[in-house]
Structure formats: C-alpha cells, structure tokens
Design a protein around this motif. Structure first.
Motif, PDB file in Angstrom:
ATOM      1  N   GLU A 403      32.947  49.531  54.433  1.00 15.83           N
ATOM      2  CA  GLU A 403      32.685  48.906  55.694  1.00 15.83           C
ATOM      3  C   GLU A 403      33.928  48.840  56.741  1.00 15.83           C
ATOM      4  O   GLU A 403      33.677  48.565  57.831  1.00 15.83           O
ATOM      5  CB  GLU A 403      32.074  47.496  55.636  1.00 15.83           C
ATOM      6  N   GLY A 404      34.982  49.074  56.276  1.00 11.57           N
ATOM      7  CA  GLY A 404      36.346  48.708  57.145  1.00 11.57           C
ATOM      8  C   GLY A 404      36.752  47.373  57.360  1.00 11.57           C
ATOM      9  O   GLY A 404      37.597  47.419  58.106  1.00 11.57           O
ATOM     10  N   ASN A 405      36.283  46.542  56.617  1.00 12.96           N
ATOM     11  CA  ASN A 405      36.666  45.303  56.611  1.00 12.96           C
ATOM     12  C   ASN A 405      37.791  44.890  55.430  1.00 12.96           C
ATOM     13  O   ASN A 405      37.617  44.143  54.455  1.00 12.96           O
ATOM     14  CB  ASN A 405      35.489  44.023  56.466  1.00 12.96           C
ATOM     15  N   GLN A 406      38.896  45.205  56.025  1.00 13.68           N
ATOM     16  CA  GLN A 406      40.005  45.215  55.003  1.00 13.68           C
ATOM     17  C   GLN A 406      40.327  43.810  54.527  1.00 13.68           C
ATOM     18  O   GLN A 406      40.959  43.511  53.371  1.00 13.68           O
ATOM     19  CB  GLN A 406      41.289  45.968  55.643  1.00 13.68           C
ATOM     20  N   PRO A 407      40.262  42.731  55.599  1.00 13.29           N
ATOM     21  CA  PRO A 407      40.719  41.409  55.197  1.00 13.29           C
ATOM     22  C   PRO A 407      40.055  40.621  54.243  1.00 13.29           C
ATOM     23  O   PRO A 407      40.327  40.175  53.036  1.00 13.29           O
ATOM     24  CB  PRO A 407      40.713  40.682  56.676  1.00 13.29           C
ATOM     25  N   MET A 408      38.545  41.129  54.326  1.00 16.84           N
ATOM     26  CA  MET A 408      37.376  40.567  53.220  1.00 16.84           C
ATOM     27  C   MET A 408      37.688  41.363  52.031  1.00 16.84           C
ATOM     28  O   MET A 408      37.731  40.994  50.870  1.00 16.84           O
ATOM     29  CB  MET A 408      36.182  40.424  53.770  1.00 16.84           C
ATOM     30  N   ALA A 409      38.093  42.811  52.063  1.00 19.17           N
ATOM     31  CA  ALA A 409      38.385  43.380  50.843  1.00 19.17           C
ATOM     32  C   ALA A 409      39.247  43.034  50.108  1.00 19.17           C
ATOM     33  O   ALA A 409      39.332  42.679  49.097  1.00 19.17           O
ATOM     34  CB  ALA A 409      38.553  44.894  51.194  1.00 19.17           C
ATOM     35  N   ALA A 410      40.450  42.360  50.678  1.00 21.31           N
ATOM     36  CA  ALA A 410      41.756  41.668  50.438  1.00 21.31           C
ATOM     37  C   ALA A 410      41.281  40.224  49.600  1.00 21.31           C
ATOM     38  O   ALA A 410      41.595  40.161  48.354  1.00 21.31           O
ATOM     39  CB  ALA A 410      42.710  41.702  51.265  1.00 21.31           C
ATOM     40  N   LEU A 411      40.548  39.578  50.229  1.00 21.08           N
ATOM     41  CA  LEU A 411      40.049  38.379  49.887  1.00 21.08           C
ATOM     42  C   LEU A 411      39.044  38.629  48.363  1.00 21.08           C
ATOM     43  O   LEU A 411      39.407  37.863  47.408  1.00 21.08           O
ATOM     44  CB  LEU A 411      39.091  37.402  50.697  1.00 21.08           C
ATOM     45  N   ALA A 412      38.288  39.707  48.464  1.00 23.13           N
ATOM     46  CA  ALA A 412      37.364  39.913  47.356  1.00 23.13           C
ATOM     47  C   ALA A 412      38.428  40.367  46.067  1.00 23.13           C
ATOM     48  O   ALA A 412      38.201  39.682  44.703  1.00 23.13           O
ATOM     49  CB  ALA A 412      36.412  40.888  47.607  1.00 23.13           C
ATOM     50  N   THR A 413      39.453  40.903  46.500  1.00 19.92           N
ATOM     51  CA  THR A 413      40.280  41.467  45.303  1.00 19.92           C
ATOM     52  C   THR A 413      41.136  40.276  44.898  1.00 19.92           C
ATOM     53  O   THR A 413      41.483  40.187  43.458  1.00 19.92           O
ATOM     54  CB  THR A 413      41.326  42.495  46.061  1.00 19.92           C
ATOM     55  N   ALA A 414      41.431  39.018  45.812  1.00 21.18           N
ATOM     56  CA  ALA A 414      42.230  38.153  45.334  1.00 21.18           C
ATOM     57  C   ALA A 414      41.256  37.297  44.495  1.00 21.18           C
ATOM     58  O   ALA A 414      41.692  36.781  43.155  1.00 21.18           O
ATOM     59  CB  ALA A 414      42.449  37.300  46.467  1.00 21.18           C
ATOM     60  N   GLU A 415      40.003  37.301  44.560  1.00 24.59           N
ATOM     61  CA  GLU A 415      39.137  36.534  43.895  1.00 24.59           C
ATOM     62  C   GLU A 415      38.945  37.153  42.381  1.00 24.59           C
ATOM     63  O   GLU A 415      38.876  36.622  41.438  1.00 24.59           O
ATOM     64  CB  GLU A 415      37.633  36.395  44.531  1.00 24.59           C
ATOM     65  N   GLN A 416      38.955  38.460  42.269  1.00 24.82           N
ATOM     66  CA  GLN A 416      38.963  39.215  41.323  1.00 24.82           C
ATOM     67  C   GLN A 416      40.005  38.848  40.314  1.00 24.82           C
ATOM     68  O   GLN A 416      39.658  38.906  39.158  1.00 24.82           O
ATOM     69  CB  GLN A 416      38.707  40.878  41.618  1.00 24.82           C
ATOM     70  N   ASN A 417      40.985  38.906  40.990  1.00 26.78           N
ATOM     71  CA  ASN A 417      42.416  38.467  40.181  1.00 26.78           C
ATOM     72  C   ASN A 417      42.286  37.046  39.623  1.00 26.78           C
ATOM     73  O   ASN A 417      42.892  36.727  38.507  1.00 26.78           O
ATOM     74  CB  ASN A 417      43.478  38.812  40.955  1.00 26.78           C
ATOM     75  N   VAL A 418      41.852  36.280  40.572  1.00 23.25           N
ATOM     76  CA  VAL A 418      41.694  34.662  40.112  1.00 23.25           C
ATOM     77  C   VAL A 418      40.859  34.594  38.849  1.00 23.25           C
ATOM     78  O   VAL A 418      41.223  34.144  37.697  1.00 23.25           O
ATOM     79  CB  VAL A 418      41.058  33.900  41.224  1.00 23.25           C
ATOM     80  N   ALA A 419      39.631  35.335  38.706  1.00 21.52           N
ATOM     81  CA  ALA A 419      38.673  35.440  37.607  1.00 21.52           C
ATOM     82  C   ALA A 419      39.323  36.167  36.493  1.00 21.52           C
ATOM     83  O   ALA A 419      39.018  35.872  35.571  1.00 21.52           O
ATOM     84  CB  ALA A 419      37.170  36.226  38.079  1.00 21.52           C
ATOM     85  N   SER A 420      40.321  37.047  36.950  1.00 19.28           N
ATOM     86  CA  SER A 420      40.984  37.726  35.479  1.00 19.28           C
ATOM     87  C   SER A 420      42.075  36.902  35.155  1.00 19.28           C
ATOM     88  O   SER A 420      42.766  37.641  34.088  1.00 19.28           O
ATOM     89  CB  SER A 420      41.286  39.001  36.029  1.00 19.28           C
ATOM     90  N   GLY A 421      42.249  35.839  35.711  1.00 19.78           N
ATOM     91  CA  GLY A 421      43.676  35.166  35.125  1.00 19.78           C
ATOM     92  C   GLY A 421      45.031  35.497  35.906  1.00 19.78           C
ATOM     93  O   GLY A 421      46.024  35.458  35.148  1.00 19.78           O
ATOM     94  N   ARG A 422      44.829  36.765  36.602  1.00 17.77           N
ATOM     95  CA  ARG A 422      46.100  37.271  37.183  1.00 17.77           C
ATOM     96  C   ARG A 422      46.545  36.649  38.334  1.00 17.77           C
ATOM     97  O   ARG A 422      46.433  37.060  39.457  1.00 17.77           O
ATOM     98  CB  ARG A 422      45.915  38.700  37.448  1.00 17.77           C
ATOM     99  N   LEU A 423      47.064  35.216  38.437  1.00 16.47           N
ATOM    100  CA  LEU A 423      47.520  34.620  39.515  1.00 16.47           C
ATOM    101  C   LEU A 423      48.588  35.034  40.450  1.00 16.47           C
ATOM    102  O   LEU A 423      48.367  34.939  41.679  1.00 16.47           O
ATOM    103  CB  LEU A 423      47.844  33.070  38.910  1.00 16.47           C
ATOM    104  N   PRO A 424      49.551  35.722  40.018  1.00 18.88           N
ATOM    105  CA  PRO A 424      50.516  36.180  40.906  1.00 18.88           C
ATOM    106  C   PRO A 424      49.684  37.206  41.695  1.00 18.88           C
ATOM    107  O   PRO A 424      50.260  37.190  42.984  1.00 18.88           O
ATOM    108  CB  PRO A 424      51.613  36.848  40.079  1.00 18.88           C
ATOM    109  N   ASP A 425      48.916  38.156  41.237  1.00 18.65           N
ATOM    110  CA  ASP A 425      48.410  39.078  41.887  1.00 18.65           C
ATOM    111  C   ASP A 425      47.338  38.499  43.052  1.00 18.65           C
ATOM    112  O   ASP A 425      47.355  38.807  43.968  1.00 18.65           O
ATOM    113  CB  ASP A 425      47.580  40.281  41.068  1.00 18.65           C
ATOM    114  N   ALA A 426      46.720  37.312  42.524  1.00 20.33           N
ATOM    115  CA  ALA A 426      45.585  36.594  43.318  1.00 20.33           C
ATOM    116  C   ALA A 426      46.488  36.113  44.563  1.00 20.33           C
ATOM    117  O   ALA A 426      45.918  36.298  45.771  1.00 20.33           O
ATOM    118  CB  ALA A 426      45.115  35.707  42.311  1.00 20.33           C
ATOM    119  N   LYS A 427      47.417  35.642  44.413  1.00 21.72           N
ATOM    120  CA  LYS A 427      48.257  35.084  45.621  1.00 21.72           C
ATOM    121  C   LYS A 427      48.634  35.974  46.552  1.00 21.72           C
ATOM    122  O   LYS A 427      48.560  35.772  47.892  1.00 21.72           O
ATOM    123  CB  LYS A 427      49.494  34.129  45.243  1.00 21.72           C
TER     124      LYS A 427
END
Length: 458
Positions: A403-427
C-alpha cells in the motif's frame, strides 16, 4: 495448514495443513537424545489440533483454578510420546502423543497430569535456570529446554534466532514425589469435571514396560516421568473407586481426535504410509481427509482438491476442510481461489487468527489493490487477537508495503522480530518506523516502546 518452510541449513518441509504453520528450530536438547547433540525440531501451529486440545482441556484448567487463556499449549513435531511443562504455564506435547492416543480421555489424562505439575509448582525452583536459557520465537523463550538457532524461512515464516545453550535433561525430569502429586491432582481434576481417569491409566500402562528398555529405545515421556508398575497400580486403585470410572468421551470429542490424527498422519507420514494406513476401502471422513493430504504432498494438487471438495460437499460446515483447500490452492499459485476457500473457513469460524492469517496471505498474493487493503484490515485484527505469531506480522508488513505505507511496514516488521525473539532487529526496525510516523501517535508510541525494550519478556 501452511506453506512449505526452508530455514538455513534445513531441508524444505511441508507445514501441516490449514494452520499447521511449521516453525523450524535447531535445538540442543538432551531430553530427547541421550547425548547432547544438535538436531532440528519443529513447533507446529494448527488451528484444528489446537482447538481439540483446548476444548477437552479447558474444563480441567478451570477445575484446577487456572485461567485457560493463561495456559499455553505448544505442539512439537515428533513421533514419540511426550508432554512436559516448562516455567510458568506452558505445556509442550509431541504430535506422537496425539497420534498414538486411542481416545480423547487418554489425551485428557496426560493434560490433567501436566496441569498437576503446574498447580504443584514443580518447576518454580528451576525458574531462574529456565529464564537464563535461549529464547525461541513462539514462546518468546523456550524457558530453558533448548538452545535455539534458526533463520527466516524463504516463504516468510518468521523463525527463531538465539544463542546456543544446552538444556539439561534434569530441567524436565520430575521426582517421584512430584509424579505422585501430579497423578493425584490429575484424578482430582478429572473427578471435578465428571471425567474418567481410565484414559490416564491406560496411556501410562502403554509406556510402563519401556522402563526395562535402554534409554535410547524409550519414549521421552518414560525418561522424564518414570512409570513404575506400582505407580500405575496406585492410580488404577483410585480410578476403580471413582463414580466416573465408566464415563465415556462425548462422541464429538472422538470425532475431533480422529480427524486430528488423520491430519497429522497425512502431513507427517510419507504418502505411501498414509495410503496404507487409510486405504481406499475406508470411506470414513478421517480416512478421506488423510488421503487428500497425502495427494497434496505427492504433489497431486488437482486430486487433493477434488478429494477435499467431495468432503466439503458432505460436510459443508467444516471450516478446516476449506482451510486445507485454501492452502493447497495457494501453494499451487492460485491465490484468488485460495482466498475464496479461506474466506469460507473464516465465515464458518470467525475471529480465528490462524484462519485470518491464511486469508490475508491469499489476498495479498492476488496482487489486487483492493484485496491488499482488505488483507491489511484482516491482519490488523488477527494481530490484535494474537500478538506472538510472527507470520501474521510478516504478512501484515507486506500488505503495508504494497500500500506504500513504509513506516507501518517497518513497525509490523519490528513486531515480527519481537515475536521471534530477535530484539536487536526489532529495535532497528522500530527506530526506522519512528522516523516516518506522526510523533505521539499510537503507532509511534508502540515503536518507541519496542525501541526501548530491555527484557525479552515484554
């Protein structure tokens, strides 16, 4: 059940259907192997199997004074019989426990016994050791039973990365006193809910003779839950005195178990084995289900879809048949048709996150702008219902990006990394999201929270 998964240095695997989303994990697990040796295990997510366990177990949890929503049950793709509790209220069960159970009461007895370990606080003294172990994707941390090392799958399933440690078998081994306590608690819970304890006894009886075998030949359950004949005799004595001894399982529970077993055999066994186990002469719904899945694995997608369509015609209210059809269609590149099947499953069982994620993935796969927007709305709801499912956030990120919403795409990717236990990537992804989100907005605040995480148990 899901899509195929390939993690780094692992061969591709079919995920179990509909929601059997495989999370492949490399684990150092002394519990299963007699020597400390790295091997790959898979945590399985499947809506149908999870629902069966939840339906039969919730009364037990309630009778034990537990909040059913606070008890997490995870499936490990392993043919052996095993179930165990790790710190807190997390129950892990091997798929072999379900595959080898003859009645729901046997599975119920095992769950009641593990609930006895939870209410008895038998792992509380080991909590610090559990929490010092590596963290996996599904649970946030596997609470000390293994060292997890994995990478992202090529079809986007979020896999776990973490440090390597070895979980000692002692973490999951119980003392004789604790075993006896859990046995009695299990029978208490079963009696309070008007259920027979006969299944617990018969299931343990199947395993008791294995104590004489070498450790390598034993099922893990025998190694972590020693099963003496004296212990089983004590159980049988109390069950014989129970007014609920001869209570039978509801017919619906038996149907659910038979379907779950057929699904697990269909996805886990080689097709030839499935066809022998469920020959054409067997026209029961579970047998037809298993054969449809076996055809899908060959792969013979057209035959699989024809078989599942016949089942849908006979059982139009079965959401899981629609879910499997959606998976087979999606994996053969027919996203629009897959979306129709997943939508039918979603109508039959609304607000089920795994079904919603399947629908969202199929809609995104069509590439149609309107479908992507619809998928994003569905996935936003799914991730509100279940926050610790990395795949949902990965697909949501893709929808935002489309949809072209890169900031929300980044936030969702951060959430993905939180759920996966990859905290450095999430941050890192959260900081990227903050730069494009309105300062002070709910999304910006969530990104800010993630960027400040210090404890993986958020």
């Amino acid at each position: 059940m899901s899509t195929a998964t390939r993690s780094q240095n692992l061969t591709p695997k079919r995920a179990l259907t509909g929601k059997l989303f495989l999370q492949s994990i490399c684990v150092m697990l002394a519990l299963v192997l007699p020597t400390q040796q790295a091997f790959a295990i898979s945590l399985i997510r499947d809506a149908e199997t999870e629902r069966f366990i939840r339906v039969i177990s919730e009364p037990i949890f309630i009778s034990a004074g537990l909040n059913p929503r606070a008890v997490n049950t995870y499936l490990i793709n392993a043919s052996s019989i095993n179930a165990f509790v790790t710190g807190g209220q997390n129950v892990f069960m091997h798929t072999g426990t379900l595959q080898q159970a003859e009645t729901p009461n046997e599975v119920l007895g095992v769950m009641a016994h593990e609930t006895g370990h939870i209410t008895g606080g038998h792992l509380s003294g080991r909590r610090e050791a559990f929490e010092n172990a590596a963290a996996p994707a599904i649970v946030g941390y596997l609470l000390g039973i293994g060292a997890i090392v994995a990478g992202a799958g090529d079809v986007g399933l979020a896999l776990i990365t973490g440090g390597q440690t070895v979980a000692q078998r002692g973490f999951l081994a119980y003392t004789r006193t604790q075993e006896a306590s859990a046995d009695q608690a299990a029978l208490d819970f079963l009696e309070r809910t008007g259920q027979s304890g006969e299944g617990l006894v018969s299931f343990f009886d199947k395993l008791a003779d294995q104590e004489a075998l070498s450790e390598r030949s034993q099922d893990p359950y025998v190694r972590t839950h020693p099963l003496s004949r004296e212990r089983i005799a004590a159980l049988q004595n109390r069950v014989d005195k129970s007014p609920f001894r001869d209570v039978k399982d509801p017919e619906e529970w038996q149907r659910m178990l038979d379907m779950v077993k057929a699904k697990l055999h269909g996805f886990i066994d080689r097709p030839q084995v499935t066809f022998r186990r469920y020959p054409e002469s067997d026209q029961s719904a579970p047998a037809r289900y298993a054969r449809a899945i076996a055809h899908y694995k060959i792969p013979n997608t057209d035959r699989a879809i024809a078989e599942i369509d016949a089942l849908i015609a006979d059982y139009p209210d079965n959401a899981y048949f629609q879910e499997f059809k959606g998976q087979a269609l999606f994996e053969s590149g027919r996203s629009a048709e897959a979306a129709e099947a997943y939508a039918a499953a979603d109508r039959l069982l609304p607000n089920q996150p795994l079904l919603m994620v399947g629908l969202g993935q199929a809609l995104v796969g069509t590439g149609d702008k309107a479908n992507v927007t619809k998928a994003r709305e569905i996935l936003e709801r799914a991730t509100q219902i279940e926050r610790d499912y990395p795949t949902a956030f990965r697909i949501l990120a893709q929808a935002y990006a489309d949809e072209g919403n890169q900031p929300m795409a980044a936030l969702a990717t951060a959430e993905q990394n939180v759920a996966s236990g990859r905290l450095p990537d999430a941050k890192q992804w959260a900081s990227r999201a903050k730069r494009g989100l309105p300062v002070g907005s709910p999304a910006w605040q969530r990104a800010d929270d993630i960027s400040r995480i210090e404890n993986p148990d958020i």
